[in-house]
Design an enzyme around this catalytic site. Structure first.
Site, PDB file in Angstrom:
ATOM      1  CB  CYS A 112      -0.976  -0.059   1.175  1.00 18.90           C
ATOM      2  SG  CYS A 112      -2.387   1.061   1.028  1.00 18.90           S
ATOM      3  CD  GLU A 137      -2.099  -7.391   5.372  1.00 18.69           C
ATOM      4  OE1 GLU A 137      -2.722  -6.388   5.778  1.00 18.69           O
ATOM      5  OE2 GLU A 137      -1.570  -7.431   4.237  1.00 18.69           O
ATOM      6  CG  HIS A 192      -3.744  -4.453   2.850  1.00 20.59           C
ATOM      7  ND1 HIS A 192      -2.933  -4.164   3.923  1.00 20.59           N
ATOM      8  CD2 HIS A 192      -4.188  -3.255   2.386  1.00 20.59           C
ATOM      9  CE1 HIS A 192      -2.897  -2.848   4.107  1.00 20.59           C
ATOM     10  NE2 HIS A 192      -3.653  -2.288   3.176  1.00 20.59           N
TER      11      HIS A 192
END
Length: 397
Positions: free
Chosen positions: A286, A382, A380
Protein backbone atom coordinates in the site's frame (compact mmCIF):
# COMPACT_ATOMS: atom_id res chain seq x y z
CA UNK A 1 -37.65 -37.40 5.56
CA UNK A 2 -34.56 -35.90 7.15
CA UNK A 3 -35.75 -32.35 6.43
CA UNK A 4 -39.02 -33.02 8.26
CA UNK A 5 -37.16 -34.09 11.37
CA UNK A 6 -35.17 -30.87 11.75
CA UNK A 7 -35.95 -29.21 15.06
CA UNK A 8 -37.27 -25.69 14.58
CA UNK A 9 -36.47 -23.20 17.30
CA UNK A 10 -39.35 -20.84 18.10
CA UNK A 11 -38.71 -17.35 16.81
CA UNK A 12 -39.14 -15.75 20.22
CA UNK A 13 -36.49 -18.05 21.69
CA UNK A 14 -33.96 -17.66 18.87
CA UNK A 15 -34.10 -13.90 19.16
CA UNK A 16 -33.07 -14.23 22.77
CA UNK A 17 -29.67 -15.53 21.71
CA UNK A 18 -28.72 -12.03 20.46
CA UNK A 19 -27.74 -9.17 22.74
CA UNK A 20 -29.66 -5.92 22.44
CA UNK A 21 -27.45 -2.91 21.78
CA UNK A 22 -29.22 -0.82 24.38
CA UNK A 23 -31.06 2.47 23.89
CA UNK A 24 -30.01 4.31 20.75
CA UNK A 25 -29.56 8.06 20.64
CA UNK A 26 -32.55 10.11 19.58
CA UNK A 27 -30.25 12.87 18.36
CA UNK A 28 -30.64 13.88 14.73
CA UNK A 29 -27.60 13.72 12.46
CA UNK A 30 -26.84 15.08 8.99
CA UNK A 31 -24.06 14.26 6.55
CA UNK A 32 -23.13 17.32 4.47
CA UNK A 33 -20.95 16.96 1.37
CA UNK A 34 -18.85 19.83 0.06
CA UNK A 35 -20.53 19.36 -3.33
CA UNK A 36 -23.83 20.53 -1.81
CA UNK A 37 -25.78 17.37 -0.93
CA UNK A 38 -27.10 16.63 2.57
CA UNK A 39 -28.38 13.34 4.01
CA UNK A 40 -30.48 13.29 7.17
CA UNK A 41 -30.62 10.44 9.67
CA UNK A 42 -30.02 9.82 13.36
CA UNK A 43 -26.93 9.57 15.49
CA UNK A 44 -25.82 6.34 17.17
CA UNK A 45 -22.27 7.30 18.10
CA UNK A 46 -20.60 10.11 20.01
CA UNK A 47 -22.70 13.30 20.29
CA UNK A 48 -20.25 15.52 18.43
CA UNK A 49 -19.79 16.92 14.91
CA UNK A 50 -16.70 16.47 12.75
CA UNK A 51 -15.19 17.26 9.36
CA UNK A 52 -13.40 14.66 7.21
CA UNK A 53 -12.94 13.11 3.80
CA UNK A 54 -15.98 11.06 2.78
CA UNK A 55 -15.07 7.68 1.28
CA UNK A 56 -16.88 4.38 0.80
CA UNK A 57 -15.94 0.75 1.31
CA UNK A 58 -17.58 -2.18 -0.46
CA UNK A 59 -16.49 -4.65 2.23
CA UNK A 60 -19.32 -6.97 3.24
CA UNK A 61 -17.75 -8.06 6.54
CA UNK A 62 -14.95 -6.90 8.86
CA UNK A 63 -16.31 -3.49 9.80
CA UNK A 64 -14.25 -3.72 12.99
CA UNK A 65 -11.01 -4.23 11.04
CA UNK A 66 -11.86 -1.41 8.63
CA UNK A 67 -12.61 1.04 11.41
CA UNK A 68 -9.32 0.28 13.19
CA UNK A 69 -7.20 0.44 10.01
CA UNK A 70 -4.84 3.46 10.35
CA UNK A 71 -5.18 4.05 6.59
CA UNK A 72 -8.68 5.43 7.32
CA UNK A 73 -7.33 8.24 9.52
CA UNK A 74 -9.26 11.48 8.92
CA UNK A 75 -11.99 9.84 6.85
CA UNK A 76 -15.77 9.59 7.16
CA UNK A 77 -16.29 5.94 6.24
CA UNK A 78 -19.46 4.99 4.34
CA UNK A 79 -20.28 1.27 4.37
CA UNK A 80 -22.12 0.10 1.24
CA UNK A 81 -23.32 -3.05 3.01
CA UNK A 82 -26.79 -2.16 4.39
CA UNK A 83 -26.63 -3.83 7.83
CA UNK A 84 -23.62 -3.07 10.01
CA UNK A 85 -22.97 -4.06 13.62
CA UNK A 86 -24.71 -7.45 13.74
CA UNK A 87 -21.76 -9.32 15.27
CA UNK A 88 -20.72 -6.65 17.76
CA UNK A 89 -17.20 -5.74 18.88
CA UNK A 90 -14.63 -8.15 20.40
CA UNK A 91 -12.35 -7.54 23.35
CA UNK A 92 -9.36 -5.95 21.62
CA UNK A 93 -6.44 -7.28 23.65
CA UNK A 94 -4.09 -10.24 23.16
CA UNK A 95 -0.70 -11.27 24.54
CA UNK A 96 2.43 -9.99 22.82
CA UNK A 97 4.37 -13.11 21.89
CA UNK A 98 5.36 -15.28 18.91
CA UNK A 99 1.71 -15.49 17.81
CA UNK A 100 0.14 -12.13 18.62
CA UNK A 101 0.97 -8.44 18.73
CA UNK A 102 -1.25 -7.10 21.51
CA UNK A 103 -4.51 -6.47 19.66
CA UNK A 104 -7.24 -8.54 17.98
CA UNK A 105 -8.19 -5.82 15.50
CA UNK A 106 -5.91 -3.66 13.31
CA UNK A 107 -4.91 -1.10 15.96
CA UNK A 108 -5.75 -0.18 19.54
CA UNK A 109 -8.83 1.88 18.65
CA UNK A 110 -11.03 3.40 15.96
CA UNK A 111 -9.00 5.29 13.35
CA UNK A 112 -11.68 6.73 11.03
CA UNK A 113 -13.27 10.06 11.95
CA UNK A 114 -16.88 8.83 11.66
CA UNK A 115 -18.97 6.10 10.06
CA UNK A 116 -22.10 6.18 7.90
CA UNK A 117 -24.41 3.14 7.69
CA UNK A 118 -27.83 2.51 6.20
CA UNK A 119 -29.08 0.36 9.07
CA UNK A 120 -27.22 -0.18 12.33
CA UNK A 121 -28.01 -3.51 13.99
CA UNK A 122 -30.16 -3.21 17.12
CA UNK A 123 -28.97 -6.62 18.31
CA UNK A 124 -25.60 -8.34 17.97
CA UNK A 125 -24.55 -11.96 18.31
CA UNK A 126 -21.05 -13.44 18.31
CA UNK A 127 -19.15 -15.62 20.78
CA UNK A 128 -16.34 -13.03 21.13
CA UNK A 129 -18.46 -9.86 21.20
CA UNK A 130 -18.33 -7.76 24.37
CA UNK A 131 -20.18 -4.61 23.24
CA UNK A 132 -22.25 -3.15 20.45
CA UNK A 133 -21.06 -0.98 17.57
CA UNK A 134 -23.00 1.96 19.01
CA UNK A 135 -21.42 1.53 22.45
CA UNK A 136 -17.94 1.26 20.91
CA UNK A 137 -18.40 4.45 18.89
CA UNK A 138 -19.68 6.37 21.92
CA UNK A 139 -16.89 5.08 24.16
CA UNK A 140 -14.31 5.99 21.48
CA UNK A 141 -15.80 9.48 20.96
CA UNK A 142 -16.49 8.72 17.28
CA UNK A 143 -19.73 10.05 15.73
CA UNK A 144 -21.91 7.82 13.55
CA UNK A 145 -25.07 8.18 11.50
CA UNK A 146 -27.71 5.64 10.41
CA UNK A 147 -30.96 5.82 8.48
CA UNK A 148 -29.45 7.37 5.35
CA UNK A 149 -29.39 6.10 1.76
CA UNK A 150 -25.82 4.82 1.47
CA UNK A 151 -26.52 3.70 -2.10
CA UNK A 152 -27.15 7.30 -3.13
CA UNK A 153 -24.07 8.50 -1.25
CA UNK A 154 -21.91 5.84 -2.89
CA UNK A 155 -23.16 6.70 -6.37
CA UNK A 156 -22.35 10.35 -5.76
CA UNK A 157 -18.84 9.50 -4.57
CA UNK A 158 -18.26 7.21 -7.56
CA UNK A 159 -19.46 9.86 -10.01
CA UNK A 160 -17.83 12.95 -8.54
CA UNK A 161 -14.98 11.36 -6.61
CA UNK A 162 -14.06 11.29 -2.96
CA UNK A 163 -15.58 14.40 -1.36
CA UNK A 164 -14.92 16.40 1.78
CA UNK A 165 -17.76 16.20 4.28
CA UNK A 166 -19.12 17.15 7.67
CA UNK A 167 -21.15 14.97 9.98
CA UNK A 168 -23.34 17.28 12.07
CA UNK A 169 -24.94 15.85 15.23
CA UNK A 170 -27.61 17.21 17.56
CA UNK A 171 -28.11 20.98 17.59
CA UNK A 172 -25.55 21.37 14.78
CA UNK A 173 -28.01 19.78 12.33
CA UNK A 174 -30.14 22.93 12.40
CA UNK A 175 -27.21 25.09 11.29
CA UNK A 176 -26.73 25.87 7.58
CA UNK A 177 -24.45 23.62 5.53
CA UNK A 178 -20.80 24.66 5.86
CA UNK A 179 -19.39 26.92 3.16
CA UNK A 180 -16.59 25.52 0.99
CA UNK A 181 -13.81 27.23 2.97
CA UNK A 182 -14.92 25.57 6.20
CA UNK A 183 -14.31 22.00 5.06
CA UNK A 184 -11.15 20.37 6.41
CA UNK A 185 -9.01 18.33 4.00
CA UNK A 186 -7.02 15.65 5.88
CA UNK A 187 -4.88 15.05 2.77
CA UNK A 188 -3.22 18.41 3.42
CA UNK A 189 -1.67 16.99 6.59
CA UNK A 190 1.00 14.37 7.13
CA UNK A 191 -1.35 11.70 8.49
CA UNK A 192 1.45 9.12 8.48
CA UNK A 193 3.29 11.10 11.13
CA UNK A 194 0.16 10.97 13.28
CA UNK A 195 -0.23 7.19 13.22
CA UNK A 196 3.36 5.92 12.98
CA UNK A 197 5.17 4.72 16.08
CA UNK A 198 7.27 7.42 17.72
CA UNK A 199 9.95 5.07 19.06
CA UNK A 200 11.37 1.76 17.77
CA UNK A 201 10.13 -1.44 19.40
CA UNK A 202 10.60 -5.18 18.94
CA UNK A 203 8.26 -8.13 18.48
CA UNK A 204 9.28 -11.78 18.79
CA UNK A 205 12.96 -10.84 19.34
CA UNK A 206 14.09 -14.50 19.29
CA UNK A 207 12.82 -15.11 15.76
CA UNK A 208 15.17 -16.60 13.20
CA UNK A 209 14.88 -13.89 10.50
CA UNK A 210 15.50 -10.26 11.40
CA UNK A 211 13.06 -7.91 9.64
CA UNK A 212 12.96 -4.12 9.97
CA UNK A 213 9.52 -2.57 9.48
CA UNK A 214 9.07 1.08 8.51
CA UNK A 215 5.73 1.97 10.09
CA UNK A 216 3.63 4.31 7.94
CA UNK A 217 0.48 3.27 9.82
CA UNK A 218 0.80 -0.51 9.98
CA UNK A 219 -2.21 -2.77 10.27
CA UNK A 220 -1.65 -5.19 13.13
CA UNK A 221 -2.14 -8.21 10.89
CA UNK A 222 0.98 -7.29 8.90
CA UNK A 223 3.05 -7.53 12.07
CA UNK A 224 1.08 -10.57 13.21
CA UNK A 225 1.75 -12.34 9.91
CA UNK A 226 5.48 -11.70 10.25
CA UNK A 227 5.86 -12.91 13.84
CA UNK A 228 3.77 -16.02 13.15
CA UNK A 229 6.33 -16.93 10.51
CA UNK A 230 9.00 -16.63 13.22
CA UNK A 231 10.43 -13.29 12.13
CA UNK A 232 12.18 -11.11 14.71
CA UNK A 233 10.51 -7.79 13.94
CA UNK A 234 11.86 -4.33 14.75
CA UNK A 235 9.24 -1.61 14.09
CA UNK A 236 10.69 1.80 13.22
CA UNK A 237 9.16 5.28 12.82
CA UNK A 238 8.30 6.13 9.20
CA UNK A 239 11.23 8.55 8.76
CA UNK A 240 13.84 6.54 10.65
CA UNK A 241 17.29 6.38 9.02
CA UNK A 242 17.29 2.66 8.25
CA UNK A 243 20.63 2.95 6.42
CA UNK A 244 22.41 3.51 9.72
CA UNK A 245 21.34 0.09 11.05
CA UNK A 246 20.60 -1.93 7.90
CA UNK A 247 23.57 -4.27 8.48
CA UNK A 248 21.61 -5.75 11.42
CA UNK A 249 18.71 -7.03 9.28
CA UNK A 250 17.85 -9.70 6.73
CA UNK A 251 15.12 -7.65 5.07
CA UNK A 252 13.11 -4.42 5.08
CA UNK A 253 9.29 -4.15 5.11
CA UNK A 254 7.35 -0.96 4.36
CA UNK A 255 3.76 -0.92 5.63
CA UNK A 256 0.47 0.66 4.64
CA UNK A 257 -0.52 4.12 5.83
CA UNK A 258 -2.94 7.02 5.31
CA UNK A 259 -2.89 10.09 3.10
CA UNK A 260 -0.67 11.50 0.39
CA UNK A 261 2.68 9.69 -0.15
CA UNK A 262 4.30 13.00 -1.12
CA UNK A 263 4.24 13.92 2.58
CA UNK A 264 6.73 11.07 3.03
CA UNK A 265 9.44 12.23 0.62
CA UNK A 266 11.94 12.08 3.47
CA UNK A 267 11.38 8.33 3.70
CA UNK A 268 11.46 7.91 -0.09
CA UNK A 269 14.83 9.66 -0.40
CA UNK A 270 16.33 7.53 2.37
CA UNK A 271 14.91 4.41 0.73
CA UNK A 272 16.45 5.41 -2.62
CA UNK A 273 19.88 5.10 -1.02
CA UNK A 274 18.88 1.74 0.49
CA UNK A 275 17.80 0.40 -2.91
CA UNK A 276 21.05 1.58 -4.51
CA UNK A 277 23.41 0.21 -1.88
CA UNK A 278 21.65 -2.78 -0.26
CA UNK A 279 21.03 -6.15 -1.89
CA UNK A 280 18.75 -7.78 0.65
CA UNK A 281 14.97 -8.19 0.14
CA UNK A 282 12.66 -5.17 0.37
CA UNK A 283 8.87 -5.50 0.34
CA UNK A 284 6.16 -2.83 0.52
CA UNK A 285 2.38 -2.85 0.92
CA UNK A 286 0.00 0.00 0.00
CA UNK A 287 1.75 3.23 1.13
CA UNK A 288 4.98 1.23 1.32
CA UNK A 289 4.51 0.20 -2.32
CA UNK A 290 4.05 3.86 -3.31
CA UNK A 291 7.18 4.90 -1.38
CA UNK A 292 9.20 2.22 -3.20
CA UNK A 293 7.84 3.49 -6.52
CA UNK A 294 8.72 7.12 -5.73
CA UNK A 295 12.21 6.04 -4.62
CA UNK A 296 12.59 4.23 -7.96
CA UNK A 297 11.68 7.38 -9.90
CA UNK A 298 7.94 6.85 -10.49
CA UNK A 299 5.14 9.35 -9.86
CA UNK A 300 2.15 8.98 -7.53
CA UNK A 301 -1.26 10.51 -8.22
CA UNK A 302 -4.59 10.92 -6.47
CA UNK A 303 -7.33 8.62 -7.78
CA UNK A 304 -10.92 9.76 -8.30
CA UNK A 305 -12.43 7.65 -5.51
CA UNK A 306 -9.73 5.13 -4.69
CA UNK A 307 -10.19 1.42 -4.12
CA UNK A 308 -11.59 0.27 -0.79
CA UNK A 309 -13.03 -3.19 -0.30
CA UNK A 310 -12.33 -6.90 -0.34
CA UNK A 311 -13.16 -7.69 -3.96
CA UNK A 312 -10.62 -5.87 -6.14
CA UNK A 313 -9.35 -8.09 -9.01
CA UNK A 314 -5.71 -7.70 -10.06
CA UNK A 315 -3.91 -9.28 -13.01
CA UNK A 316 -0.37 -10.58 -12.51
CA UNK A 317 1.85 -9.29 -15.33
CA UNK A 318 4.97 -11.11 -14.16
CA UNK A 319 5.75 -14.34 -12.36
CA UNK A 320 7.55 -14.32 -9.03
CA UNK A 321 7.61 -17.16 -6.55
CA UNK A 322 4.11 -18.63 -6.38
CA UNK A 323 2.59 -15.70 -8.31
CA UNK A 324 1.97 -16.65 -11.94
CA UNK A 325 1.75 -14.19 -14.81
CA UNK A 326 -1.67 -14.10 -16.48
CA UNK A 327 -3.60 -15.15 -13.41
CA UNK A 328 -6.24 -12.89 -11.78
CA UNK A 329 -6.18 -12.60 -8.00
CA UNK A 330 -8.94 -11.11 -5.79
CA UNK A 331 -7.53 -8.70 -3.22
CA UNK A 332 -8.30 -6.52 -0.20
CA UNK A 333 -7.52 -2.82 -0.70
CA UNK A 334 -7.76 0.59 0.97
CA UNK A 335 -6.05 3.47 -0.84
CA UNK A 336 -6.70 6.85 -2.49
CA UNK A 337 -3.33 7.22 -4.25
CA UNK A 338 -1.56 5.05 -6.82
CA UNK A 339 1.58 4.95 -8.96
CA UNK A 340 1.36 6.20 -12.54
CA UNK A 341 1.74 3.58 -15.25
CA UNK A 342 4.58 4.84 -17.42
CA UNK A 343 6.10 3.53 -20.64
CA UNK A 344 8.90 2.78 -20.40
CA UNK A 345 9.19 1.84 -16.74
CA UNK A 346 12.29 3.11 -14.90
CA UNK A 347 15.37 1.03 -15.67
CA UNK A 348 15.60 -2.04 -13.44
CA UNK A 349 11.85 -2.13 -12.72
CA UNK A 350 8.77 -3.75 -14.19
CA UNK A 351 5.03 -3.77 -13.45
CA UNK A 352 3.97 -6.71 -11.31
CA UNK A 353 0.16 -6.36 -11.06
CA UNK A 354 -2.49 -4.17 -12.70
CA UNK A 355 -6.07 -3.55 -11.57
CA UNK A 356 -8.63 -5.30 -13.78
CA UNK A 357 -11.26 -2.58 -13.19
CA UNK A 358 -9.38 0.69 -13.64
CA UNK A 359 -5.94 -0.38 -14.96
CA UNK A 360 -4.13 1.29 -12.05
CA UNK A 361 -0.73 -0.08 -11.04
CA UNK A 362 -1.20 -2.72 -8.34
CA UNK A 363 2.37 -3.91 -8.02
CA UNK A 364 5.96 -3.33 -9.10
CA UNK A 365 9.12 -5.41 -8.83
CA UNK A 366 12.78 -5.17 -9.60
CA UNK A 367 13.82 -6.99 -12.78
CA UNK A 368 16.01 -10.11 -12.62
CA UNK A 369 18.71 -8.18 -14.51
CA UNK A 370 18.88 -5.52 -11.79
CA UNK A 371 20.25 -7.99 -9.26
CA UNK A 372 17.86 -6.56 -6.65
CA UNK A 373 15.11 -8.29 -4.68
CA UNK A 374 12.41 -5.66 -4.31
CA UNK A 375 8.62 -6.03 -4.52
CA UNK A 376 5.73 -3.67 -3.86
CA UNK A 377 1.97 -4.35 -3.98
CA UNK A 378 -0.86 -1.85 -3.66
CA UNK A 379 -3.20 -4.42 -2.10
CA UNK A 380 -3.06 -6.27 1.23
CA UNK A 381 -1.89 -9.89 0.82
CA UNK A 382 -2.48 -10.46 4.55
CA UNK A 383 -6.03 -9.02 4.19
CA UNK A 384 -7.86 -8.89 7.59
CA UNK A 385 -10.46 -8.81 6.41
CA UNK A 386 -10.75 -10.12 2.91
CA UNK A 387 -9.59 -12.89 0.59
CA UNK A 388 -6.30 -14.70 0.98
CA UNK A 389 -5.68 -15.24 -2.76
CA UNK A 390 -2.33 -13.45 -2.59
CA UNK A 391 -1.07 -14.55 0.83
CA UNK A 392 1.58 -16.58 -0.99
CA UNK A 393 3.09 -13.39 -2.38
CA UNK A 394 5.35 -13.69 0.65
CA UNK A 395 7.18 -16.50 -1.18
CA UNK A 396 8.41 -13.93 -3.69
CA UNK A 397 10.92 -12.98 -1.05
Amino acid sequence: MFARSIIRIPTTLSRGFATHTGPNSALPATLHLKTGQSFHGRSFGAPKSIFGETVFSTSITSYTESMTDPSYRGQILVFTTPLIGNYGIPFNKTPIDSQDVGVVLESEGIQCSAIVVADVAEKFSHHSAVESLASWCRRSNVPAITGVDTRAITRLLRDQGTTLGRLAVGADTSAPSPIAEQYWDPAAENLVDQVSTKVPYQLNPTGDTKIAVLDFGAKANILRSLVRRNAAVTVLPWNYDFNSIRHQFDGLFLTNGPGDPLHCMEAALKLRRTLQEWDKPVFGICMGHQIIGIAAGMEAYRMTFGNRGHNQPVLALASSGSIKAGRVYVTSQNHQYALKLSDPFPEGWEPFFINCNDSSVEGIKSTPESGKKVWGVQFHPESAGGPLDTIEVRYCC
